[in-house]
Enzyme design. Structure first.
Site, PDB file in Angstrom:
ATOM      1  N   ASP A 127       0.862  -1.186   0.000  1.00 53.81           N
ATOM      2  CA  ASP A 127       0.000   0.000   0.000  1.00 53.81           C
ATOM      3  C   ASP A 127       0.894   1.231   0.000  1.00 53.81           C
ATOM      4  OD1 ASP A 127      -2.241   1.819   0.370  1.00 53.81           O
ATOM      5  OD2 ASP A 127      -3.348   0.072   1.073  1.00 53.81           O
ATOM      6  N   HIS A 133      -2.744   3.144  -4.779  1.00 53.38           N
ATOM      7  CA  HIS A 133      -2.215   2.718  -3.472  1.00 53.38           C
ATOM      8  C   HIS A 133      -0.796   2.160  -3.607  1.00 53.38           C
ATOM      9  CE1 HIS A 133      -5.591   3.296  -0.686  1.00 53.38           C
ATOM     10  NE2 HIS A 133      -6.389   3.005  -1.699  1.00 53.38           N
ATOM     11  N   GLU A 182     -10.011   2.830  -5.141  1.00 51.23           N
ATOM     12  CA  GLU A 182      -9.711   4.234  -4.791  1.00 51.23           C
ATOM     13  C   GLU A 182      -8.586   4.842  -5.620  1.00 51.23           C
ATOM     14  OE1 GLU A 182     -10.914   4.452  -0.140  1.00 51.23           O
ATOM     15  OE2 GLU A 182      -8.961   3.560  -0.530  1.00 51.23           O
TER      16      GLU A 182
HETATM   17  C1  ACM Z   1     -10.977  -0.345   0.605  1.00 53.61           C
HETATM   18  O1  ACM Z   1     -11.457  -0.306   1.744  1.00 53.61           O
HETATM   19  N1  ACM Z   1     -10.399   0.734   0.091  1.00 53.61           N
HETATM   20  C2  ACM Z   1     -11.031  -1.545  -0.217  1.00 53.61           C
END
Ligand code: ACM
Length: 768
Positions: free
Chosen positions: A192, A267, A334
């Site tokens: 991440d 991410h 995201e």
């Molecule tokens: C997430 O909670 N962004 C998958």
């Protein structure tokens, strides 16, 4: 007995009479019958199995290790004894994959299954009837017959080890817990923005750079700035490939498949800090330490650079060598695509592909990776954003933004794993929040988890079969220690285990709660940290037919509820709750859960009510309220309840549209003031209305405008604001009141959602 244990026993005693007679296994088996007598395990007990079956040898070792741990004695294998434990893998139709038959008599224990998983689960059920820590007591297993098998194939728990690193020992403890409660999937979130945690031999900087950051412990996550150039980076960690192999083997022995997650295309700031050529700008950057991402920080891989795909394929090759899992999780959630919008190479690629949006570019990215995984005989799974711009042909979708992505995917005949934020994000509060450790937000209680069912009503039986199961996610922005992690998953993961294993028809929260008391004793013995449950009384107002009624409820089955209406902290001398309470004046209701005469919880739950002339009156809307913000129902704006800056509770919200609410006051009522409460919450795309106009009517058709109140607070104001828009006017009679809160329209310039539809939120329309 230590103090904590004493408190626990006080809590447990009312239920313990029941717990002693009953066997309390979690998850509840499909069929269980208890007989008189018991089988005693001692050093003369042999484990008998076919020596030629390696799986059974491993299972016998697993059994032996458990017994040795609690008794200090090892058991002989395949030696003829009076009392034996028989393990057998044989075709047995009624139990299917992972199921088992367990038959305990005074002279023998038999565990029969179709596969090793079933043998392990039979053992896990048996272990739950024994002490959990070193003991000199006799190891007596009650005589019983169990026939058992799971309802869902995917029984998952996730863990984010990027926001905070957890040691290999801690991961094994987590795997042990998963197996104990018959989960079979551990989703390991390994990469991440804040850390890359997996050794990749070909790219050593992923861990020498990407796994480490400045130590910002003690600074709130949302204020934690990136590592400064030249600043030491002592905080972090990673798993060597040898450690991963060891953990994967450890998990396999316990029937846990580890699904690794390598996030892309977003991410990915940690990978970019290690290898800047992976981003569109290719500019160097330091490691992110928390929630602060200054301008020009890159989180996304660049889809218009073939080196990125070469890198990812090389990484995935090593990942596939380490993890035998059929599924490889590629994230996909995201992705802020601004960097792709600003990048001429990405724009040229979009043109070449005929794409009209950056979502399609993400789809291109994911589809390209899927092809590679399929060529390597693996399956791609990703978060539900992979639906946007076109789903990859064979992808499995993990639905986290509610269930809608999962429903959409199942209707397209794609496999789905349900993991909706509510109620399956275990980083959210489970009680309180007063007295609870700081959490990221939300409120997912034990009972909410228990009541969840992974197959939504929207799917018919031909579509429902695509729902493989469900999973709870544990993001760790706010969780940095073993103790805190245990606390967030215990006992909620036990509730989820029953959702996924036990037939829906056999689920019973009250019975589960009683069985849980024995597990609490085991947790206490093992030194685990856990939440005793949600003692906060739920206060539910409902406004109907001109009346405001309040219903109180507690998640604790045998609890009593006491309340006060005079602002005092309630105790057992306050009013005992027996039926919904009618509220007639402005007041504060305070309420507590009481067990065995003891007030539970840290603070009473409380709710302030404001009484005004519209309380209990019916409201209609010209534009529908979002189903994500239902608050207390249709009459939320006239329920006497004001909102707080926590956006998910008392507010009605509309996105991109004006809030136009009409209240039917019933009869011509004399009024001289109308006020509406609105919210600005910049980070959640919620803005105060540009203006609010107030109208009245006697026929509901022809309205007279009384006036308009303009907003005076800037949409750039980032701290949360609740503002009342209020209009005074000479007293007059009217039956209908119409209030129009004009939506800002789109998020303002410079906002992360710039140009996208803004939300308008209101909590109450007060009429006097
Ligand atoms: C997430 O909670 N962004 C998958």
């Amino acid at each position: 007995m230590n103090k904590k244990l004493l408190v626990l026993w006080i809590l447990v005693i009312p239920f313990f009479g029941i717990a002693q007679q009953k066997i309390s296994i979690i998850p509840q088996p499909v069929s269980l019958s208890v007989q008189d007598g018991h089988f005693t395990i001692d050093k003369n007990t042999s484990i008998i199995f076919n020596k030629n079956e390696n799986d059974l040898l491993h299972a016998a070792n697993f059994f032996d290790a458990f017994v040795k741990n609690i008794s200090g004695e090892s058991l002989p294998y395949n030696v003829k004894k009076n009392k034996s434990i028989f393990l057998e893998i044989k075709k047995t139709a009624e139990i299917g994959d992972e199921g088992y038959l367990l038959d305990v008599t005074p002279n023998s224990v038999k565990i029969i299954a179709n596969d090793k998983a079933g043998i392990i689960y039979g053992m896990q059920s048996l272990f739950q009837t024994l002490p959990q820590i070193r003991t000199n007591a006799a190891l007596e297993v009650p005589c019983m017959k169990i026939l058992d098998y799971p309802q869902f194939k995917w029984r998952g728990m996730h863990l984010d080890v990027c926001r905070h690193f957890f040691s290999p020992e801690m991961i094994k403890e987590y795997v042990d817990l998963l197996s104990e409660y018959k989960f079979n999937t551990f989703h390991w979130h390994l990469t991440d923005d804040q850390g890359w945690r997996l050794e990749i031999k070909k790219y050593p900087k992923l861990t020498s750079v990407g796994a480490w950051r400045a130590d910002r412990r003690g600074i709130p996550w949302s204020e934690s700035r990136p590592t400064q150039l030249g600043e030491p980076t002592p905080y972090g960690g990673y798993y060597t490939q040898q450690q991963v192999r060891d953990i994967v083997a450890y998990a396999k022995e316990r029937n846990i498949t580890i699904v690794p997650e390598i996030e892309m295309p977003g991410h990915s700031a940690a990978a970019i800090a290690a290898y800047p050529y992976l981003s569109c700008t290719q500019q160097p950057q330091t490691t992110i330490t928390g929630g602060v991402y200054p301008k020009n920080f890159e989180s996304n891989y660049c889809p218009a650079n073939d080196s990125v795909f070469i890198f990812l394929e090389n990484v995935l090759k090593e990942v596939m060598q380490l993890f035998p899992s059929k599924y490889i999780h590629v994230g996909g959630d995201e992705v802020d695509k601004t960097s792709w919008k600003n990048d001429p190479k990405c724009q040229a690629l979009m043109k070449k592909l005929g794409d009209t949006s950056e979502d399609q570019l993400q789809s291109y990215f994911i589809q390209r990776i899927e092809k590679f995984l399929i060529a390597n005989h693996r399956k791609l799974i990703g978060w539900d954003e992979i639906l946007e711009g076109g789903l990859a042909p064979e992808a499995t979708v993990m639905s986290w933004r509610g269930e809608s992505g999962g429903i959409q995917a199942a209707k397209m005949h794609h496999d789905v794993v349900m993991t909706p934020g509510t109620p399956l994000y275990f980083d959210h509060y489970q009680a309180g929040p007063a007295g609870e450790p700081l959490a990221i937000g939300g409120f997912n209680t034990l009972k909410m988890v228990y009541d969840y069912y992974p197959v939504p009503k929207e799917l018919d039986s031909s579509q429902a079969k695509y729902v493989l199961g469900a999973q709870a996610n544990v993001w760790t922005e706010f969780i940095s220690s073993r103790e805190h992690l245990e606390y967030m998953v215990l006992p909620r993961m036990l509730a989820l285990s029953e959702v996924l294993w036990t037939p829906k028809s056999e689920k019973n929260y009250k019975d589960f709660y009683h069985r849980l008391q024995n597990q609490f004793i085991a947790f206490e013995e093992k030194g685990f940290h856990f939440c005793l449950g949600n003692f906060t009384v739920a206060i539910k107002p409902s406004s109907e037919n001109g009346k405001l009624m309040v219903t109180l409820s507690s998640e604790i089955p045998e609890a009593k509820i006491y309340y006060s209406l005079d602002g005092s902290d309630p105790d057992i001398n306050s009013i005992l709750y027996e039926r919904p309470v009618q509220i007639d004046s402005s007041l504060t209701l305070k309420t507590v859960t009481v067990i065995n005469g003891r007030v539970m919880g840290v603070k009473p739950a409380e709710q302030k009510f404001v009484m005004h002339k519209a309380v209990g009156k019916n409201v209609t809307y010209a534009n529908p309220v979002s189903r994500y913000y239902p608050a207390d129902g249709a009459n939320t704006l006239t329920d006497g309840v004001r909102g707080t800056v926590a956006v998910n509770k008392y507010w009605h919200g509309l996105q991109g549209k004006d809030l136009i609410a009409t209240i039917d006051m019933g009869t011509g009522t004399s009024i001289q003031n109308i006020t509406i409460g609105c919210l600005q919450h910049y980070s959640d795309w919620i803005f105060l209305p540009q203006s609010v106009s107030f109208e009245i009517s006697n026929d509901g058709i022809n309205f007279t405008n009384l006036g308009t109140v303009e907003n005076t607070i800037s949409p750039d104001e980032k701290s949360a604001v609740i503002k009342d828009f209020s209009l005074d006017f000479p007293a007059q009679k009217a039956r209908y009141i119409r209030v129009t809160a004009k939506n800002l329209g789109v998020c303002p310039k410079g906002h992360p959602g710039e140009g996208k539809p803004a939300w308008v939120f209101a909590d109450e329309i007060m009429v006097n």
